[in-house]
Design an enzyme around this catalytic site. Structure first.
Site, PDB file in Angstrom:
ATOM      1  N   LYS A  19      -7.257  60.521  39.741  1.00 57.48           N
ATOM      2  CA  LYS A  19      -6.097  60.442  39.666  1.00 57.48           C
ATOM      3  C   LYS A  19      -5.344  61.934  39.728  1.00 57.48           C
ATOM      4  CE  LYS A  19      -4.740  56.974  37.413  1.00 57.48           C
ATOM      5  NZ  LYS A  19      -5.946  56.327  36.902  1.00 57.48           N
ATOM      6  N   ARG A  94       1.906  50.096  35.883  1.00 59.16           N
ATOM      7  CA  ARG A  94       0.412  49.570  35.536  1.00 59.16           C
ATOM      8  C   ARG A  94       0.370  48.415  35.143  1.00 59.16           C
ATOM      9  NH1 ARG A  94      -1.678  54.814  33.312  1.00 59.16           N
ATOM     10  NH2 ARG A  94      -3.718  54.824  32.227  1.00 59.16           N
ATOM     11  N   ARG A 133     -15.510  64.391  30.976  1.00 54.64           N
ATOM     12  CA  ARG A 133     -14.103  65.034  30.573  1.00 54.64           C
ATOM     13  C   ARG A 133     -13.794  64.882  29.349  1.00 54.64           C
ATOM     14  NH1 ARG A 133      -8.807  61.910  32.945  1.00 54.64           N
ATOM     15  NH2 ARG A 133      -8.950  60.393  31.130  1.00 54.64           N
ATOM     16  N   ARG A 139      -9.880  65.075  25.296  1.00 52.65           N
ATOM     17  CA  ARG A 139      -9.029  63.878  25.274  1.00 52.65           C
ATOM     18  C   ARG A 139      -9.278  62.975  24.138  1.00 52.65           C
ATOM     19  NH1 ARG A 139      -5.957  61.499  30.459  1.00 52.65           N
ATOM     20  NH2 ARG A 139      -6.017  59.940  29.477  1.00 52.65           N
ATOM     21  N   ARG A 150     -10.122  51.059  28.338  1.00 50.51           N
ATOM     22  CA  ARG A 150      -9.411  51.219  29.159  1.00 50.51           C
ATOM     23  C   ARG A 150      -9.647  50.694  30.520  1.00 50.51           C
ATOM     24  NH1 ARG A 150      -9.569  57.133  28.636  1.00 50.51           N
ATOM     25  NH2 ARG A 150      -8.105  57.285  30.217  1.00 50.51           N
TER      26      ARG A 150
HETATM   27  P1  AMP Z   1      -3.242  58.223  31.648  1.00 48.90           P
HETATM   28  O1  AMP Z   1      -3.141  59.645  31.374  1.00 48.90           O
HETATM   29  O2  AMP Z   1      -2.277  57.773  33.065  1.00 48.90           O
HETATM   30  O3  AMP Z   1      -4.676  57.818  31.938  1.00 48.90           O
HETATM   31  O4  AMP Z   1      -2.606  57.327  30.572  1.00 48.90           O
HETATM   32  C1  AMP Z   1      -2.985  57.417  29.192  1.00 48.90           C
HETATM   33  C2  AMP Z   1      -2.520  56.557  28.225  1.00 48.90           C
HETATM   34  O5  AMP Z   1      -1.263  56.343  27.961  1.00 48.90           O
HETATM   35  C3  AMP Z   1      -2.984  55.010  28.717  1.00 48.90           C
HETATM   36  O6  AMP Z   1      -4.167  54.656  28.344  1.00 48.90           O
HETATM   37  C4  AMP Z   1      -1.584  54.301  27.833  1.00 48.90           C
HETATM   38  O7  AMP Z   1      -2.207  54.107  26.480  1.00 48.90           O
HETATM   39  C5  AMP Z   1      -0.511  55.343  28.078  1.00 48.90           C
HETATM   40  N1  AMP Z   1       0.075  54.929  29.403  1.00 48.90           N
HETATM   41  C6  AMP Z   1       0.337  55.636  30.316  1.00 48.90           C
HETATM   42  N2  AMP Z   1       0.950  55.308  31.436  1.00 48.90           N
HETATM   43  C7  AMP Z   1       1.120  53.820  30.954  1.00 48.90           C
HETATM   44  C8  AMP Z   1       1.943  52.826  31.616  1.00 48.90           C
HETATM   45  N3  AMP Z   1       2.707  53.057  32.804  1.00 48.90           N
HETATM   46  N4  AMP Z   1       2.168  51.482  30.919  1.00 48.90           N
HETATM   47  C9  AMP Z   1       1.661  51.833  29.610  1.00 48.90           C
HETATM   48  N5  AMP Z   1       0.843  52.757  28.907  1.00 48.90           N
HETATM   49  C10 AMP Z   1       0.966  53.712  29.625  1.00 48.90           C
END
Ligand code: AMP
Length: 197
Positions: A19, A94, A133, A139, A150
């Protein structure tokens, strides 16, 4: 399609679907700001802000940040002037609750979403990508246990959103398997068609 065309977009897909990489291409092509909730949270963690302190343990363990908090952050971001010509949301909404919160924010200004890009990738493939990654980016949430968690969170909380966007007629499903260029070409073609329809 000109770069200034108004486009209110989302990109959705399992963790590791690519993404972020594809979001970078989309914002370049459509000339809209990129709003990644994950990036907002990570920036706050790095800067040691109160928000960062509140969310760091959740993110490290692959849990979702509570809807109320996340919704408020996105609502504030969507009130800024730079989204007048559109935006790309990456990693938000989400949950079903977040979809409804987003609807309310957009409806308040008579705005709607134009298209939702779903990046489809097999679970085994995304787990392998995330482990890779982890080596490259380091990360904190790219360890095997957290990656699996996740994926489960995505299946339970986020995957149901796909039907919802499909029912609205704004879903654009793209095969996420292939080189970055191949996938971005597919997205551009499918998105242009949807936005011009
Ligand atoms: P991402 O970079 O989008 O994979 O997000 C990394 C982490 O941030 C996720 O695993 C959640 O812990 C948190 N996170 C990001 N976006 C959201 C969202 N829309 N709602 C809740 N938690 C989020």
């Amino acid at each position: 399609m000109t770069e200034n065309h108004q486009a209110r977009l989302l990109i959705i897909g399992p963790p590791g679907a690519g993404k972020g990489t594809q979001a970078a291409r989309i914002v370049e092509r459509y000339g809209v700001p990129w709003i990644s909730t994950g990036d907002i949270f990570r920036a706050n963690i790095t800067a040691g802000t109160p928000l960062g302190q509140r969310v760091s343990a959740l993110i490290e363990t692959g849990k979702l940040v509570p809807d109320d908090l996340t919704n408020e952050i996105v609502a504030d971001r969507l009130r800024r002037d730079d989204v007048a010509g559109g935006f790309l949301l990456d990693g938000y909404p989400r949950t079903v609750d977040q979809v409804h919160a987003l609807d309310r924010v957009l409806e308040a200004d008579a705005r709607t979403l134009d298209a939702v890009v779903l990046l489809e990738v097999d679970t085994d493939v995304v787990v392998q990508r995330l482990l890779k990654r982890a080596e490259v980016e380091g990360r904190v949430d790219d360890t095997e246990d957290v990656i699996r968690h996740r994926q489960d969170v995505y299946a339970a909380q986020t995957a149901p959103l796909i039907d919802l966007f499909e029912a609205r007629g704004i879903l654009v499903t793209v095969d996420g398997l292939g080189s970055v260029d191949e996938v971005s070409e597919r997205i551009a073609t499918a998105l242009d068609a949807k936005l011009e329809a």
